[in-house]
Design a protein around this motif. Structure first.
Motif, PDB file in Angstrom:
ATOM      1  N   GLN A 153      46.401  43.297  24.847  1.00 15.76           N
ATOM      2  CA  GLN A 153      45.090  43.850  25.496  1.00 15.76           C
ATOM      3  C   GLN A 153      45.101  44.236  26.859  1.00 15.76           C
ATOM      4  OE1 GLN A 153      43.992  39.356  25.941  1.00 15.76           O
ATOM      5  NE2 GLN A 153      43.533  39.230  23.665  1.00 15.76           N
ATOM      6  N   LEU A 154      45.929  44.007  27.729  1.00 17.76           N
ATOM      7  CA  LEU A 154      46.231  44.873  28.936  1.00 17.76           C
ATOM      8  C   LEU A 154      46.630  46.116  28.528  1.00 17.76           C
ATOM      9  CD1 LEU A 154      48.338  41.833  30.742  1.00 17.76           C
ATOM     10  CD2 LEU A 154      45.867  42.835  31.542  1.00 17.76           C
ATOM     11  N   ASN A 171      41.163  51.719  28.638  1.00 17.02           N
ATOM     12  CA  ASN A 171      39.705  51.924  29.049  1.00 17.02           C
ATOM     13  C   ASN A 171      39.278  51.950  30.261  1.00 17.02           C
ATOM     14  OD1 ASN A 171      39.732  51.031  26.145  1.00 17.02           O
ATOM     15  ND2 ASN A 171      39.196  49.036  26.850  1.00 17.02           N
ATOM     16  N   GLY A 172      40.351  51.840  31.301  1.00 16.16           N
ATOM     17  CA  GLY A 172      40.013  51.887  32.472  1.00 16.16           C
ATOM     18  C   GLY A 172      39.358  50.514  33.244  1.00 16.16           C
ATOM     19  N   GLY A 173      39.719  49.351  32.456  1.00 12.25           N
ATOM     20  CA  GLY A 173      39.258  48.037  32.863  1.00 12.25           C
ATOM     21  C   GLY A 173      39.144  47.400  31.947  1.00 12.25           C
ATOM     22  N   GLY A 174      38.852  46.019  32.419  1.00 12.67           N
ATOM     23  CA  GLY A 174      38.394  44.709  31.530  1.00 12.67           C
ATOM     24  C   GLY A 174      38.567  43.375  32.073  1.00 12.67           C
ATOM     25  N   THR A 202      48.237  33.483  33.781  1.00 17.68           N
ATOM     26  CA  THR A 202      46.971  34.246  34.237  1.00 17.68           C
ATOM     27  C   THR A 202      46.816  34.405  35.691  1.00 17.68           C
ATOM     28  OG1 THR A 202      45.710  32.576  32.696  1.00 17.68           O
ATOM     29  CG2 THR A 202      44.598  33.396  34.779  1.00 17.68           C
ATOM     30  N   LYS A 203      47.496  33.552  36.558  1.00 16.24           N
ATOM     31  CA  LYS A 203      47.531  33.971  38.001  1.00 16.24           C
ATOM     32  C   LYS A 203      48.425  35.203  38.167  1.00 16.24           C
ATOM     33  CE  LYS A 203      46.589  29.557  39.960  1.00 16.24           C
ATOM     34  NZ  LYS A 203      45.250  29.743  40.516  1.00 16.24           N
ATOM     35  N   ASN A 204      49.409  35.331  37.537  1.00 19.87           N
ATOM     36  CA  ASN A 204      50.218  36.823  37.443  1.00 19.87           C
ATOM     37  C   ASN A 204      49.941  37.790  37.137  1.00 19.87           C
ATOM     38  OD1 ASN A 204      52.925  35.359  38.388  1.00 19.87           O
ATOM     39  ND2 ASN A 204      53.944  37.116  37.371  1.00 19.87           N
ATOM     40  N   ILE A 205      49.111  37.665  35.959  1.00 19.05           N
ATOM     41  CA  ILE A 205      48.408  38.904  35.421  1.00 19.05           C
ATOM     42  C   ILE A 205      47.146  39.331  36.324  1.00 19.05           C
ATOM     43  CG2 ILE A 205      46.634  39.640  33.637  1.00 19.05           C
ATOM     44  CD1 ILE A 205      48.446  37.754  31.634  1.00 19.05           C
ATOM     45  N   ALA A 206      46.598  38.424  36.928  1.00 19.63           N
ATOM     46  CA  ALA A 206      45.577  38.664  37.952  1.00 19.63           C
ATOM     47  C   ALA A 206      45.976  39.433  38.858  1.00 19.63           C
ATOM     48  CB  ALA A 206      44.713  37.463  38.299  1.00 19.63           C
ATOM     49  N   ILE A 207      47.152  39.383  39.732  1.00 20.23           N
ATOM     50  CA  ILE A 207      47.700  39.984  40.589  1.00 20.23           C
ATOM     51  C   ILE A 207      48.319  41.283  40.391  1.00 20.23           C
ATOM     52  CG2 ILE A 207      49.442  39.836  42.581  1.00 20.23           C
ATOM     53  CD1 ILE A 207      46.961  37.906  42.730  1.00 20.23           C
ATOM     54  N   GLN A 241      44.292  45.861  40.908  1.00 21.28           N
ATOM     55  CA  GLN A 241      43.980  47.385  41.261  1.00 21.28           C
ATOM     56  C   GLN A 241      43.743  48.262  40.064  1.00 21.28           C
ATOM     57  OE1 GLN A 241      46.058  48.555  44.754  1.00 21.28           O
ATOM     58  NE2 GLN A 241      46.196  46.608  45.516  1.00 21.28           N
ATOM     59  N   LYS A 242      44.152  47.615  38.825  1.00 23.58           N
ATOM     60  CA  LYS A 242      43.714  48.424  37.644  1.00 23.58           C
ATOM     61  C   LYS A 242      42.568  48.191  37.017  1.00 23.58           C
ATOM     62  CE  LYS A 242      48.780  49.276  36.784  1.00 23.58           C
ATOM     63  NZ  LYS A 242      49.831  49.226  35.824  1.00 23.58           N
ATOM     64  N   ASN A 243      41.562  47.668  37.710  1.00 20.32           N
ATOM     65  CA  ASN A 243      40.220  47.011  37.253  1.00 20.32           C
ATOM     66  C   ASN A 243      40.228  46.001  36.078  1.00 20.32           C
ATOM     67  OD1 ASN A 243      37.343  47.146  37.571  1.00 20.32           O
ATOM     68  ND2 ASN A 243      37.094  48.802  36.006  1.00 20.32           N
ATOM     69  N   ILE A 244      41.179  45.097  36.031  1.00 21.78           N
ATOM     70  CA  ILE A 244      41.477  44.173  35.094  1.00 21.78           C
ATOM     71  C   ILE A 244      41.429  42.843  35.564  1.00 21.78           C
ATOM     72  CG2 ILE A 244      42.828  43.416  33.186  1.00 21.78           C
ATOM     73  CD1 ILE A 244      43.844  46.069  32.759  1.00 21.78           C
ATOM     74  N   ARG A 245      40.374  42.087  35.240  1.00 17.78           N
ATOM     75  CA  ARG A 245      40.358  40.605  35.758  1.00 17.78           C
ATOM     76  C   ARG A 245      40.984  39.677  34.878  1.00 17.78           C
ATOM     77  NH1 ARG A 245      35.946  38.563  36.522  1.00 17.78           N
ATOM     78  NH2 ARG A 245      34.790  39.902  34.949  1.00 17.78           N
ATOM     79  N   CYS A 246      41.762  38.757  35.369  1.00 22.09           N
ATOM     80  CA  CYS A 246      42.085  37.700  34.395  1.00 22.09           C
ATOM     81  C   CYS A 246      41.940  36.323  35.135  1.00 22.09           C
ATOM     82  CB  CYS A 246      43.465  38.040  34.099  1.00 22.09           C
ATOM     83  SG  CYS A 246      44.193  36.944  32.603  1.00 22.09           S
TER      84      CYS A 246
END
Length: 250
Positions: free
Chosen positions: A126-127, A133-136, A167-172, A176-181
């Protein structure tokens, strides 16, 4: 106003229960929804519930515990809709109820393969697509047992704690790639699986574990997931939000 208009969303384990409610809610908010489930018949039923009310959805059979099927799933999403904006990784299992020393290695592996490895596989692919896509936005369904113990469910507890950490690791890593988790931790929710396996007395006992003194509903979980998936939560990432009626507050 539809908060997910023109978005493409994927939900795993969407053939029933919480996953189905999330898929339907995504569609009601304007998203095109990919309904993934290992039980294709149940996935098709969810799609029908969406399309009968004017929504757009497709069903895809997928085993979340297998990396190659997670990759194939994303390929199918992109082939059909051209992008992926939102993903909710909901597929999971409880496993046998027994103390840690009595758990067989194969029982442990089965739970970890779906609940933890499956979330990792899903997020991995997904990432990669969301970067294109430029984000998600990704929402991982953990549990209250991502924070507190579930006696006689060591694999489940371990897997859900790990999902919160992942989840926390992915978020960090991807902020800055406009992807939230973010992760959601449901408490005891009224689902067909729960009501089919407990009598009225058992259901009341479980409901009493929360301060609100009732079971949660699948829609209450879905509403939180929709919020975290939408731009309304644009400054929220790396969060682990519990919805449990006060179960873990004491």
């Amino acid at each position: 106003m539809a908060s997910l208009k023109n978005k493409v969303a994927l939900v795993s384990g969407a053939g029933s229960g919480i996953g189905r409610a999330i898929a339907i809610s995504y569609a009601q908010e304007g998203a095109k929804v990919v309904v993934a489930d290992i039980n294709e018949e149940h996935a098709v039923e969810t799609v029908k519930l969406i399309t009968d009310t004017g929504g757009e959805a497709i069903a895809v059979k997928a085993d979340s515990s297998k990396a190659e099927e997670s990759k194939k799933l994303i390929d199918e999403v992109v082939q059909r809709f051209g992008r992926l904006d939102i993903a909710c990784n909901n597929a999971g299992m409880g496993g046998p109820a027994k103390p840690t020393a009595e758990y067989e290695p194969e029982e442990w592996d089965q739970v970890i393969d779906l609940n933890l490895n499956g979330v990792f596989y899903a997020c991995k692919y997904q990432l990669a697509q969301m970067e294109k896509n430029g984000g998600g936005s990704i929402v991982n369904i953990a549990s209250i047992h991502g924070q507190v113990a579930a006696p006689n469910s060591p694999a489940y507890t371990a897997s859900k704690h790990a999902v919160v950490g992942l989840t926390k690791n992915i978020a960090i890593e991807y902020a800055q790639k406009n992807i939230r988790c973010n992760a959601v931790g449901p408490g005891y929710i009224e689902t067909p699986l729960l009501t089919a396996n407990l009598n009225e007395e058992g259901l009341k006992a479980i409901a009493a574990k929360s301060a609100i003194n009732r079971l949660g509903t699948v829609q209450e979980v879905a509403d939180l997931v929709v919020f975290l998936s939408s731009d309304k939560s644009s400054f929220t990432t790396g969060a682990y939000i519990i919805t449990d009626g006060g179960y873990t507050a004491v």
